[in-house]
Design a protein around this motif. Sequence first.
Motif, mmCIF file in Angstrom:
data_model
loop_
_atom_site.group_PDB
_atom_site.id
_atom_site.type_symbol
_atom_site.label_atom_id
_atom_site.label_comp_id
_atom_site.label_asym_id
_atom_site.label_seq_id
_atom_site.Cartn_x
_atom_site.Cartn_y
_atom_site.Cartn_z
ATOM 1 N N ALA A 110 -30.100 15.972 21.487
ATOM 2 C CA ALA A 110 -28.948 15.150 21.902
ATOM 3 C C ALA A 110 -29.323 13.674 21.904
ATOM 4 C CB ALA A 110 -28.455 15.591 23.277
ATOM 5 N N ASP A 111 -30.508 13.349 22.411
ATOM 6 C CA ASP A 111 -30.938 11.948 22.431
ATOM 7 C C ASP A 111 -31.185 11.414 21.029
ATOM 8 O OD1 ASP A 111 -30.710 11.633 25.126
ATOM 9 O OD2 ASP A 111 -32.814 12.072 25.542
ATOM 10 N N LEU A 112 -31.797 12.218 20.170
ATOM 11 C CA LEU A 112 -32.022 11.768 18.799
ATOM 12 C C LEU A 112 -30.700 11.559 18.063
ATOM 13 C CD1 LEU A 112 -35.074 13.894 17.643
ATOM 14 C CD2 LEU A 112 -34.984 11.425 17.987
ATOM 15 N N TRP A 113 -29.742 12.434 18.281
ATOM 16 C CA TRP A 113 -28.432 12.289 17.643
ATOM 17 C C TRP A 113 -27.773 10.985 18.083
ATOM 18 C CZ3 TRP A 113 -26.552 14.396 13.523
ATOM 19 C CH2 TRP A 113 -25.198 14.227 13.234
ATOM 20 N N THR A 114 -27.847 10.677 19.367
ATOM 21 C CA THR A 114 -27.299 9.421 19.884
ATOM 22 C C THR A 114 -28.003 8.238 19.232
ATOM 23 O OG1 THR A 114 -26.752 10.456 21.987
ATOM 24 C CG2 THR A 114 -26.911 8.059 21.977
ATOM 25 N N TYR A 115 -29.317 8.328 19.103
ATOM 26 C CA TYR A 115 -30.093 7.270 18.458
ATOM 27 C C TYR A 115 -29.649 7.070 17.011
ATOM 28 C CZ TYR A 115 -34.026 5.107 16.054
ATOM 29 O OH TYR A 115 -34.798 4.308 15.264
ATOM 30 N N PHE A 116 -29.506 8.159 16.260
ATOM 31 C CA PHE A 116 -29.068 8.065 14.868
ATOM 32 C C PHE A 116 -27.686 7.414 14.774
ATOM 33 C CE2 PHE A 116 -31.757 11.991 13.708
ATOM 34 C CZ PHE A 116 -32.858 11.200 13.441
ATOM 35 N N GLU A 117 -26.775 7.814 15.644
ATOM 36 C CA GLU A 117 -25.429 7.236 15.634
ATOM 37 C C GLU A 117 -25.463 5.740 15.923
ATOM 38 O OE1 GLU A 117 -23.347 9.689 18.485
ATOM 39 O OE2 GLU A 117 -22.331 10.751 16.862
ATOM 40 N N GLN A 118 -26.204 5.345 16.959
ATOM 41 C CA GLN A 118 -26.276 3.929 17.327
ATOM 42 C C GLN A 118 -26.927 3.100 16.226
ATOM 43 O OE1 GLN A 118 -28.408 4.043 21.024
ATOM 44 N NE2 GLN A 118 -26.572 4.485 22.231
ATOM 45 N N THR A 119 -27.995 3.622 15.643
ATOM 46 C CA THR A 119 -28.687 2.901 14.582
ATOM 47 C C THR A 119 -27.798 2.750 13.354
ATOM 48 O OG1 THR A 119 -30.810 3.722 15.379
ATOM 49 C CG2 THR A 119 -30.744 2.884 13.120
ATOM 50 N N THR A 120 -27.122 3.815 12.963
ATOM 51 C CA THR A 120 -26.224 3.766 11.804
ATOM 52 C C THR A 120 -25.098 2.768 12.037
ATOM 53 O OG1 THR A 120 -26.737 6.058 11.278
ATOM 54 C CG2 THR A 120 -24.731 5.139 10.305
ATOM 55 N N GLU A 121 -24.488 2.832 13.209
ATOM 56 C CA GLU A 121 -23.403 1.908 13.557
ATOM 57 C C GLU A 121 -23.888 0.454 13.491
ATOM 58 O OE1 GLU A 121 -19.449 1.101 14.945
ATOM 59 O OE2 GLU A 121 -20.331 3.042 14.446
ATOM 60 N N ILE A 124 -24.535 -0.659 9.811
ATOM 61 C CA ILE A 124 -23.277 -0.884 9.085
ATOM 62 C C ILE A 124 -22.659 -2.204 9.515
ATOM 63 C CG2 ILE A 124 -20.884 -0.072 8.851
ATOM 64 C CD1 ILE A 124 -22.054 2.809 8.898
ATOM 65 N N ARG A 125 -22.601 -2.453 10.814
ATOM 66 C CA ARG A 125 -22.008 -3.709 11.316
ATOM 67 C C ARG A 125 -22.785 -4.923 10.834
ATOM 68 N NH1 ARG A 125 -18.113 -3.018 15.244
ATOM 69 N NH2 ARG A 125 -18.104 -0.985 16.245
ATOM 70 N N GLU A 126 -24.122 -4.841 10.827
ATOM 71 C CA GLU A 126 -24.945 -6.000 10.475
ATOM 72 C C GLU A 126 -25.044 -6.239 8.975
ATOM 73 O OE1 GLU A 126 -28.744 -5.397 12.324
ATOM 74 O OE2 GLU A 126 -27.933 -5.638 14.350
ATOM 75 N N THR A 127 -24.975 -5.193 8.149
ATOM 76 C CA THR A 127 -25.217 -5.394 6.722
ATOM 77 C C THR A 127 -24.003 -5.213 5.826
ATOM 78 O OG1 THR A 127 -25.909 -3.094 6.434
ATOM 79 C CG2 THR A 127 -27.630 -4.699 6.922
ATOM 80 N N ILE A 128 -23.003 -4.458 6.274
ATOM 81 C CA ILE A 128 -21.871 -4.172 5.390
ATOM 82 C C ILE A 128 -20.592 -4.827 5.893
ATOM 83 C CG2 ILE A 128 -20.439 -2.354 4.390
ATOM 84 C CD1 ILE A 128 -22.948 -0.568 4.467
ATOM 85 N N SER A 129 -20.166 -4.485 7.091
ATOM 86 C CA SER A 129 -18.922 -5.032 7.629
ATOM 87 C C SER A 129 -18.958 -4.953 9.145
ATOM 88 C CB SER A 129 -17.722 -4.231 7.108
ATOM 89 O OG SER A 129 -16.538 -4.637 7.752
ATOM 90 N N ALA A 130 -18.523 -6.015 9.790
ATOM 91 C CA ALA A 130 -18.479 -6.038 11.252
ATOM 92 C C ALA A 130 -17.450 -5.033 11.776
ATOM 93 C CB ALA A 130 -18.160 -7.437 11.753
ATOM 94 N N ASP A 131 -16.461 -4.699 10.934
ATOM 95 C CA ASP A 131 -15.442 -3.730 11.335
ATOM 96 C C ASP A 131 -15.889 -2.337 10.880
ATOM 97 O OD1 ASP A 131 -13.235 -2.293 12.059
ATOM 98 O OD2 ASP A 131 -11.881 -3.200 10.592
ATOM 99 N N ALA A 132 -16.476 -1.588 11.794
ATOM 100 C CA ALA A 132 -16.968 -0.249 11.472
ATOM 101 C C ALA A 132 -16.092 0.825 12.109
ATOM 102 C CB ALA A 132 -18.413 -0.100 11.930
ATOM 103 N N ALA A 133 -14.857 0.450 12.424
ATOM 104 C CA ALA A 133 -13.940 1.402 13.057
ATOM 105 C C ALA A 133 -13.555 2.501 12.076
ATOM 106 C CB ALA A 133 -12.690 0.671 13.539
ATOM 107 N N ASP A 134 -13.103 3.623 12.608
ATOM 108 C CA ASP A 134 -12.673 4.753 11.790
ATOM 109 C C ASP A 134 -11.395 4.375 11.037
ATOM 110 O OD1 ASP A 134 -12.688 7.269 10.712
ATOM 111 O OD2 ASP A 134 -11.983 8.287 12.515
ATOM 112 N N ALA A 135 -11.057 5.128 10.017
ATOM 113 C CA ALA A 135 -9.838 4.883 9.243
ATOM 114 C C ALA A 135 -8.613 5.147 10.115
ATOM 115 C CB ALA A 135 -9.807 5.784 8.010
ATOM 116 N N GLU A 136 -7.554 4.403 9.852
ATOM 117 C CA GLU A 136 -6.342 4.608 10.641
ATOM 118 C C GLU A 136 -5.589 5.854 10.143
ATOM 119 O OE1 GLU A 136 -2.811 1.992 9.442
ATOM 120 O OE2 GLU A 136 -4.529 0.822 8.725
ATOM 121 N N THR A 137 -4.784 6.413 11.014
ATOM 122 C CA THR A 137 -3.962 7.563 10.674
ATOM 123 C C THR A 137 -2.562 7.066 10.291
ATOM 124 O OG1 THR A 137 -5.161 8.907 12.254
ATOM 125 C CG2 THR A 137 -3.047 9.748 11.517
#
Length: 145
Positions: A110-121, A124-137
């Motif tokens: 559970a802790d590693l999964w949280t780490y992976f999510e935070q690191t990925t987020e 993405i924000r720092e290198t690709i786009s500051a807007d990393a929100a999910d797609a709208e419905t």
Amino acid sequence: MMIEDQLRERLRKIEALFLGAATDGERDAAEAAFARLKAKLDEASRVDRPEEMKLSFPDHWSVRLFIALCRRYGLKPYRYPRQRNTTVMVKAPRRFFDAVVWRQFNDVHADLWTYFEQTTERLIRETISADAADAETVKEPIGLL
């Protein structure tokens, strides 16, 4: 690397909680507790016959964590020919496995999964786009650009 340092500290705390050490002064006691856990495994093997368990994991990171925990407690993970890389077999007394190995796997996973999510987020924000929100419905299909 701050997130990684936080993860390392969190993993140390989980292990300390798991082994019963809450302060620096109890670290030696935690090592003794670890030795007692191994002794419990030996005793459990004499009382409860080891049973073969087949576990399937969603990804290779989970497999690697599980195998490391098994080896830490003296268990020997293996696969049969033609089994997937995400399938692991292990023989262990069921009560020991559930109380020690599986419980610790779930906590650390559970802790590693949280780490992976935070690191990925963060990446993405720092290198690709500051807007990393999910797609709208949307209610209706949107036409081609």
